[in-house]
Design an enzyme around this catalytic site. Structure first.
Site, short mmCIF file in Angstrom:
data_model
loop_
_atom_site.label_atom_id
_atom_site.label_comp_id
_atom_site.label_asym_id
_atom_site.label_seq_id
_atom_site.Cartn_x
_atom_site.Cartn_y
_atom_site.Cartn_z
N TYR A 59 -3.79 4.09 -4.36
CA TYR A 59 -4.96 3.79 -3.52
C TYR A 59 -4.65 4.35 -2.13
CZ TYR A 59 -8.44 0.83 -1.14
OH TYR A 59 -9.48 0.35 -0.37
N LYS A 107 -7.06 7.31 -5.83
CA LYS A 107 -8.33 7.15 -5.11
C LYS A 107 -8.13 7.80 -3.74
CE LYS A 107 -11.55 3.60 -3.47
NZ LYS A 107 -11.30 3.54 -2.01
#
Length: 328
Positions: free
Chosen positions: A150, A178
């Site tokens: 992330y 991400k």
């Protein structure tokens, strides 16, 4: 017996990043058992039936930082049970230290999650060595789960430099990330050597796909405003890549891009990040496709003009989705 894990090549298409729906009253610090299990199940089933390719959850807008441990387990179980193996499900297991992160990640394996969307513990700004070692330690401790990094520089006080990507690309379980922005996309792609599938946001997907053929997947929080918008973006880019004619995909971005304008207060990602949860949940609920519910404390406060901008963004996304329905 070890589980079969995904590879970077398995990560394709539109990956919806979802909120953690909350019951009424969840903004009160006294509230307990705040997860709206019924809305969670309806949301996940609806996204899968609409054609999304994967589920990402329990990041910032998923309120992983404000749910209790028991709420996290309930939410994870609902996600996994509802998905029932139809698409990969990644759950956030970031805690404020490595040992708690390992423990929660092991629980995610027991529940049956495909992977973890894993950010860096949020307290001290990490050095590159600290950040890399964190991912190595969790991956060593929990070898039977995939990892999606992330990579949010505002949330984690870390700019995710090229030498970070080169090192985490050596960890077999790390298959996707991400990713935010495209300014450093090409150097980062060179650093990972095809070992990690970088997921740009939906608003950047068209541009990123034009930059490099390896970009064939993206993350989309807008999917829960109307999933047809996200799947249409996916399909138009795939068709353009196949035919070499990008005109329809470019035209579609001309319709999608304006929906982002009012989501970011004063056009600032930094300001947006201060109120990320409240803005995203307001946007999602205003889209009318689902009810994200109230925000959990302490991130339930947000200036009303900012919230109205987020609601407008959600309504615009939903209107685009309805127009696509009529055009079908």
């Amino acid at each position: 017996m070890s589980r079969e894990l995904l590879t970077a090549d398995d990560v394709k298409g539109a990956w919806a990043i979802v909120p953690t729906p909350a019951k009424q009253g969840a903004s009160d610090w006294r509230a307990t058992n705040t997860v709206d299990v019924d809305e969670t199940a309806r949301m996940v089933d609806g996204l899968i039936k609409a054609g999304v390719d994967g589920i990402l959850s329990m990041g910032t807008l998923g309120e992983a930082a404000t749910m209790t441990y028991d709420e996290k387990l309930v939410f994870m179980q609902t996600l996994v049970d509802t998905a029932a193996g139809r698409v990969p499900v990644f759950v956030g297991t970031t805690c404020i230290n490595t040992r708690d992160t390992v423990a929660l990640t092991r629980k995610a394996v027991d529940i049956g999650a495909t992977g973890t969307m894993l950010g860096i513990p949020m307290w001290c700004a990490p050095s590159v060595d600290v950040a890399v070692q964190f991912y190595k330690d969790v991956s060593e401790a929990v070898p039977d789960i995939n990892v999606a990094i992330y990579a949010n520089p505002e949330a984690f006080k870390f700019d995710f430099p090229r030498n970070f990507w080169a090192q985490v690309a050596e960890i077999p379980q790390v298959v996707t990330a991400k990713y935010i922005g495209v300014a450093t996309l090409l150097p980062d792609l060179a650093a990972i050597k095809g070992r990690i599938k970088l997921l740009p946001i939906d608003f950047d997907y068209y541009g990123a796909a034009r930059m490099d053929d390896s970009i064939n997947a993206f993350w989309t929080s807008g999917a829960v405003c109307h999933p047809l918008v996200s799947t249409t973006l996916r399909d138009l880019v795939a068709q353009a890549r196949e035919s070499g004619d990008w005109s329809q995909a470019k035209a579609f971005m001309g319709r999608l891009g304006p929906t982002a304008a009012t989501l970011f207060p004063n056009g600032s990602f930094k300001e947006f990040s201060t109120y990320n949860i409240a803005l995203e949940k307001a946007r999602m609920t205003a889209g009318g496709w689902m009810d994200a519910g109230p925000c959990r404390p302490p991130y339930h406060l947000c200036p009303e003009p900012y919230l109205e901008g987020a609601r407008k963004s959600g309504r615009m996304w939903a209107e685009l989705g309805k127009a696509l329905e009529n055009e079908a």
